[in-house]
Design a protein around this motif. Sequence first.
Motif, PDB file in Angstrom:
ATOM      1  N   MET A 183      27.319  -5.102 -58.962  1.00  0.00           N
ATOM      2  CA  MET A 183      27.300  -3.896 -58.463  1.00  0.00           C
ATOM      3  C   MET A 183      26.422  -2.952 -58.920  1.00  0.00           C
ATOM      4  O   MET A 183      25.534  -2.168 -58.284  1.00  0.00           O
ATOM      5  CB  MET A 183      28.700  -3.136 -58.463  1.00  0.00           C
ATOM      6  CG  MET A 183      28.698  -1.845 -57.489  1.00  0.00           C
ATOM      7  SD  MET A 183      30.487  -1.096 -57.269  1.00  0.00           S
ATOM      8  CE  MET A 183      31.092  -2.255 -56.356  1.00  0.00           C
ATOM      9  N   PHE A 184      26.224  -2.922 -60.321  1.00  0.00           N
ATOM     10  CA  PHE A 184      25.287  -2.262 -61.382  1.00  0.00           C
ATOM     11  C   PHE A 184      24.200  -2.993 -61.897  1.00  0.00           C
ATOM     12  O   PHE A 184      24.599  -4.095 -62.364  1.00  0.00           O
ATOM     13  CB  PHE A 184      26.088  -1.408 -61.921  1.00  0.00           C
ATOM     14  CG  PHE A 184      27.231  -0.724 -61.538  1.00  0.00           C
ATOM     15  CD1 PHE A 184      27.133   0.683 -61.108  1.00  0.00           C
ATOM     16  CD2 PHE A 184      28.559  -1.147 -61.269  1.00  0.00           C
ATOM     17  CE1 PHE A 184      28.153   1.510 -60.387  1.00  0.00           C
ATOM     18  CE2 PHE A 184      29.511  -0.473 -61.016  1.00  0.00           C
ATOM     19  CZ  PHE A 184      29.341   0.781 -60.525  1.00  0.00           C
ATOM     20  N   GLY A 185      23.062  -2.642 -61.930  1.00  0.00           N
ATOM     21  CA  GLY A 185      22.011  -3.326 -62.488  1.00  0.00           C
ATOM     22  C   GLY A 185      20.486  -2.821 -62.595  1.00  0.00           C
ATOM     23  O   GLY A 185      20.339  -1.991 -61.880  1.00  0.00           O
ATOM     24  N   THR A 186      19.966  -3.269 -63.427  1.00  0.00           N
ATOM     25  CA  THR A 186      18.375  -2.893 -63.727  1.00  0.00           C
ATOM     26  C   THR A 186      17.730  -3.520 -62.511  1.00  0.00           C
ATOM     27  O   THR A 186      17.644  -4.771 -62.470  1.00  0.00           O
ATOM     28  CB  THR A 186      17.905  -3.328 -65.100  1.00  0.00           C
ATOM     29  OG1 THR A 186      18.381  -2.278 -66.103  1.00  0.00           O
ATOM     30  CG2 THR A 186      16.426  -2.975 -65.303  1.00  0.00           C
TER      31      THR A 186
ATOM     32  N   LEU B 250      17.972   5.323 -70.512  1.00  0.00           N
ATOM     33  CA  LEU B 250      18.595   5.286 -69.197  1.00  0.00           C
ATOM     34  C   LEU B 250      17.704   6.041 -68.398  1.00  0.00           C
ATOM     35  O   LEU B 250      17.922   7.406 -68.570  1.00  0.00           O
ATOM     36  CB  LEU B 250      19.862   5.805 -69.131  1.00  0.00           C
ATOM     37  CG  LEU B 250      20.756   5.526 -67.994  1.00  0.00           C
ATOM     38  CD1 LEU B 250      21.260   4.338 -67.378  1.00  0.00           C
ATOM     39  CD2 LEU B 250      22.028   6.678 -68.003  1.00  0.00           C
ATOM     40  N   ASN B 251      17.287   5.509 -67.322  1.00  0.00           N
ATOM     41  CA  ASN B 251      16.334   6.416 -66.610  1.00  0.00           C
ATOM     42  C   ASN B 251      16.634   5.769 -64.872  1.00  0.00           C
ATOM     43  O   ASN B 251      16.350   4.544 -64.577  1.00  0.00           O
ATOM     44  CB  ASN B 251      15.078   6.097 -66.731  1.00  0.00           C
ATOM     45  CG  ASN B 251      14.436   6.924 -67.712  1.00  0.00           C
ATOM     46  OD1 ASN B 251      14.619   8.296 -67.913  1.00  0.00           O
ATOM     47  ND2 ASN B 251      13.963   6.302 -68.946  1.00  0.00           N
TER      48      ASN B 251
ATOM     49  N   ASP C 188      17.011   1.746 -63.981  1.00  0.00           N
ATOM     50  CA  ASP C 188      16.617   1.230 -65.201  1.00  0.00           C
ATOM     51  C   ASP C 188      17.674   1.566 -66.406  1.00  0.00           C
ATOM     52  O   ASP C 188      17.983   2.667 -66.828  1.00  0.00           O
ATOM     53  CB  ASP C 188      15.226   2.021 -65.649  1.00  0.00           C
ATOM     54  CG  ASP C 188      14.664   1.123 -67.011  1.00  0.00           C
ATOM     55  OD1 ASP C 188      15.613   0.229 -67.470  1.00  0.00           O
ATOM     56  OD2 ASP C 188      13.719   1.641 -67.733  1.00  0.00           O
ATOM     57  N   TYR C 189      18.786   0.500 -66.509  1.00  0.00           N
ATOM     58  CA  TYR C 189      19.801   0.714 -67.458  1.00  0.00           C
ATOM     59  C   TYR C 189      19.359  -0.241 -68.727  1.00  0.00           C
ATOM     60  O   TYR C 189      20.195  -0.386 -69.400  1.00  0.00           O
ATOM     61  CB  TYR C 189      20.830   0.055 -66.793  1.00  0.00           C
ATOM     62  CG  TYR C 189      21.670   0.619 -65.582  1.00  0.00           C
ATOM     63  CD1 TYR C 189      22.812   1.499 -66.056  1.00  0.00           C
ATOM     64  CD2 TYR C 189      21.463   0.320 -64.389  1.00  0.00           C
ATOM     65  CE1 TYR C 189      23.495   2.169 -65.016  1.00  0.00           C
ATOM     66  CE2 TYR C 189      21.882   1.008 -63.403  1.00  0.00           C
ATOM     67  CZ  TYR C 189      23.092   1.570 -63.556  1.00  0.00           C
ATOM     68  OH  TYR C 189      23.741   2.234 -62.631  1.00  0.00           O
ATOM     69  N   GLY C 190      17.894  -0.604 -68.811  1.00  0.00           N
ATOM     70  CA  GLY C 190      17.600  -1.191 -69.998  1.00  0.00           C
ATOM     71  C   GLY C 190      17.405  -2.841 -69.630  1.00  0.00           C
ATOM     72  O   GLY C 190      18.018  -3.156 -68.276  1.00  0.00           O
ATOM     73  N   LYS C 191      17.008  -3.462 -70.468  1.00  0.00           N
ATOM     74  CA  LYS C 191      16.621  -4.931 -70.264  1.00  0.00           C
ATOM     75  C   LYS C 191      17.794  -5.984 -69.798  1.00  0.00           C
ATOM     76  O   LYS C 191      18.765  -5.924 -70.242  1.00  0.00           O
ATOM     77  CB  LYS C 191      16.176  -5.519 -71.552  1.00  0.00           C
ATOM     78  CG  LYS C 191      15.858  -6.861 -71.654  1.00  0.00           C
ATOM     79  CD  LYS C 191      15.471  -7.695 -72.742  1.00  0.00           C
ATOM     80  CE  LYS C 191      15.309  -9.206 -72.890  1.00  0.00           C
ATOM     81  NZ  LYS C 191      15.171  -9.853 -74.084  1.00  0.00           N
ATOM     82  N   ASN C 192      17.452  -6.466 -68.469  1.00  0.00           N
ATOM     83  CA  ASN C 192      18.324  -7.259 -67.748  1.00  0.00           C
ATOM     84  C   ASN C 192      19.762  -6.834 -67.778  1.00  0.00           C
ATOM     85  O   ASN C 192      20.880  -7.671 -67.566  1.00  0.00           O
ATOM     86  CB  ASN C 192      18.462  -8.392 -68.455  1.00  0.00           C
ATOM     87  CG  ASN C 192      17.326  -9.652 -68.121  1.00  0.00           C
ATOM     88  OD1 ASN C 192      16.427  -9.375 -67.098  1.00  0.00           O
ATOM     89  ND2 ASN C 192      16.768 -10.251 -68.966  1.00  0.00           N
TER      90      ASN C 192
ATOM     91  N   GLN D 164      18.965   9.654 -70.062  1.00  0.00           N
ATOM     92  CA  GLN D 164      19.491   9.844 -71.163  1.00  0.00           C
ATOM     93  C   GLN D 164      18.769   9.005 -72.348  1.00  0.00           C
ATOM     94  O   GLN D 164      18.781   7.775 -72.004  1.00  0.00           O
ATOM     95  CB  GLN D 164      21.016   9.382 -71.082  1.00  0.00           C
ATOM     96  CG  GLN D 164      21.708   9.468 -72.565  1.00  0.00           C
ATOM     97  CD  GLN D 164      23.137   9.023 -72.541  1.00  0.00           C
ATOM     98  OE1 GLN D 164      23.744   9.004 -71.364  1.00  0.00           O
ATOM     99  NE2 GLN D 164      23.906   8.692 -73.592  1.00  0.00           N
ATOM    100  N   ARG D 165      18.508   9.631 -73.454  1.00  0.00           N
ATOM    101  CA  ARG D 165      17.531   8.997 -74.435  1.00  0.00           C
ATOM    102  C   ARG D 165      18.819   7.821 -75.231  1.00  0.00           C
ATOM    103  O   ARG D 165      19.669   8.188 -75.468  1.00  0.00           O
ATOM    104  CB  ARG D 165      17.307   9.908 -75.430  1.00  0.00           C
ATOM    105  CG  ARG D 165      16.117   9.327 -76.396  1.00  0.00           C
ATOM    106  CD  ARG D 165      15.546  10.576 -77.177  1.00  0.00           C
ATOM    107  NE  ARG D 165      16.429  11.533 -77.829  1.00  0.00           N
ATOM    108  CZ  ARG D 165      17.110  11.371 -78.914  1.00  0.00           C
ATOM    109  NH1 ARG D 165      16.912  10.300 -79.645  1.00  0.00           N
ATOM    110  NH2 ARG D 165      17.882  12.115 -79.429  1.00  0.00           N
ATOM    111  N   ASN D 166      18.258   6.850 -75.598  1.00  0.00           N
ATOM    112  CA  ASN D 166      18.904   5.790 -76.359  1.00  0.00           C
ATOM    113  C   ASN D 166      20.416   5.445 -75.949  1.00  0.00           C
ATOM    114  O   ASN D 166      21.206   5.417 -76.656  1.00  0.00           O
ATOM    115  CB  ASN D 166      18.959   6.369 -77.906  1.00  0.00           C
ATOM    116  CG  ASN D 166      17.506   6.152 -78.552  1.00  0.00           C
ATOM    117  OD1 ASN D 166      16.576   5.755 -77.894  1.00  0.00           O
ATOM    118  ND2 ASN D 166      17.357   6.956 -79.616  1.00  0.00           N
ATOM    119  N   ALA D 167      20.316   5.447 -74.663  1.00  0.00           N
ATOM    120  CA  ALA D 167      21.761   5.211 -74.086  1.00  0.00           C
ATOM    121  C   ALA D 167      22.395   3.755 -74.112  1.00  0.00           C
ATOM    122  O   ALA D 167      23.488   3.360 -74.172  1.00  0.00           O
ATOM    123  CB  ALA D 167      21.851   5.641 -72.481  1.00  0.00           C
ATOM    124  N   VAL D 168      21.308   2.819 -74.024  1.00  0.00           N
ATOM    125  CA  VAL D 168      21.578   1.437 -74.024  1.00  0.00           C
ATOM    126  C   VAL D 168      20.810   0.779 -75.434  1.00  0.00           C
ATOM    127  O   VAL D 168      20.105   1.158 -76.026  1.00  0.00           O
ATOM    128  CB  VAL D 168      21.531   0.672 -72.605  1.00  0.00           C
ATOM    129  CG1 VAL D 168      22.070   1.386 -71.521  1.00  0.00           C
ATOM    130  CG2 VAL D 168      19.797   0.809 -72.589  1.00  0.00           C
TER     131      VAL D 168
END
Length: 471
Positions: free
Chosen positions: A373-376, A307-308, A338-342, A288-292
């Motif tokens: 539970m969830f993270g980059t 978001l990748n 990859d949810y974005g930085k940290n 998803q583009r520009n998700a975070v």
Amino acid sequence: MRKILAILCFVGSHSIFAQPSADSLASAKTARPKPVPEKNELKYNLNESGSHFFKVTFLNQTWLRLNQSNPGTTVVGDAKDQTFDIGLRRTRIQLFGQLNDRVLVYFQFGMNNFNFLNASPAFNTTGTVSNRKVQAFFHDALAEYLVFKDRDYLKIGGGLTIVNGLSRFSQPGVSSILSMDVPVFAQATVDQTDEFARKLSLYARGQVGRFDYRVAISDPFPIQTNGAAPPALGPNANFALKGHTKQFQGLLLYQFFDKESNQTPGYMTGTYLGKKKIVNLEAGFISQRNAVWHTGATATDTVYQNLNLWSVAAFLDMPVNRAKGSAVSAYLGYFNLDYGKNYLRYNGIMNPASGTTQSVGGLGGTQGNAFPMFGTGSVIYSQVGYLFRQDLLGSNGTLMPYAQAQLGNYDRVNRSMGVYNVGLNWLIKGHNSKITLDYQNRPYYIALPATGQLDAQGRRGQLVLQYQVFI
């Protein structure tokens, strides 16, 4: 004359022996009809062959749980080192049917994670009005069209659905899972930009030869509508409060032996209990583009990120001894997230605690049984189970022990995070009546002042007894 008398005697004796007795006539009149085969589903046939039908199922999973609390945990204002609670992990009703040769409809209604703290939208101690009776909702509501008659090559559908990419555990059939619960991290955006892993989507799915595929374009919900206060914009990524883009996802499986069921949209079986010979390879993604977003060089500089997420995995579920009914089930998957930085998010399944006195790096929901539970970063997930012979306990069913491990390497956590479960299924009547005893061991953390990185300080445990009934 003698010959005539002999013939008459023979005929008379034959007629006497051939005449049915009174007892035999009575027993014939009172003979019981043949027993009707026992039904194992609630199904109404719409045509004589049963190829057109409408079906209803019911699922209930009750938990009795003893949990060692994370440090600082409070329950309705009181500090608690451990908790005992009773809850409903899932209560669901499915209604679906093949209306004709091409059209299928599917609905699911129910609730999740209902324990003494449950309210709507969430338990709070601020005096905000909430209502524990507002809980059940539609999980799925969709229609699907079979493009090629009598062939599963292409099915096109739309609505609120769990048809997802990433992995089989992103769309699990929860009535048939091997372990007590699914690896929820694989439902990557659960209750953030979706509705308990469901999204409003247009999708295509099908089976061509040994390939099973599904692709979808989804319209994510804004995170502001998930019932919780969204995190503030800061140096670490969170789902963006501005902008709205579509989400693209897909999953491809190669099936070496038996094909998996392709009837209900999305849902993938946990274990077939030896009834099929399954060896699959899978690969999936969500994008998803520009998700975070997060702040950049200055606090007023906003940086958007995509978001990748992608994964590869292998799944095995097959009989060991067909005559005895023993079987083995196993899964091994690698997830690149990859949810974005940290990015990092805690989650505790049906959390038995309401608050904490110890902040962990400004993250919310760290109390009770929660862990990151969830993270980059990346996750390796595995599970394995062995089904004993079907008559192990005579008429009381059989046993299936299992073990599972989630190994997370997240950018914001100093070292590899391991969450481990071992359990035992008592299959009284397969998945229809099942008792599971599960023990989970998880880490807890503090945030290092200098870097904000999370550092493990110890471990806690959770013991759950679940009873599942599925009709």
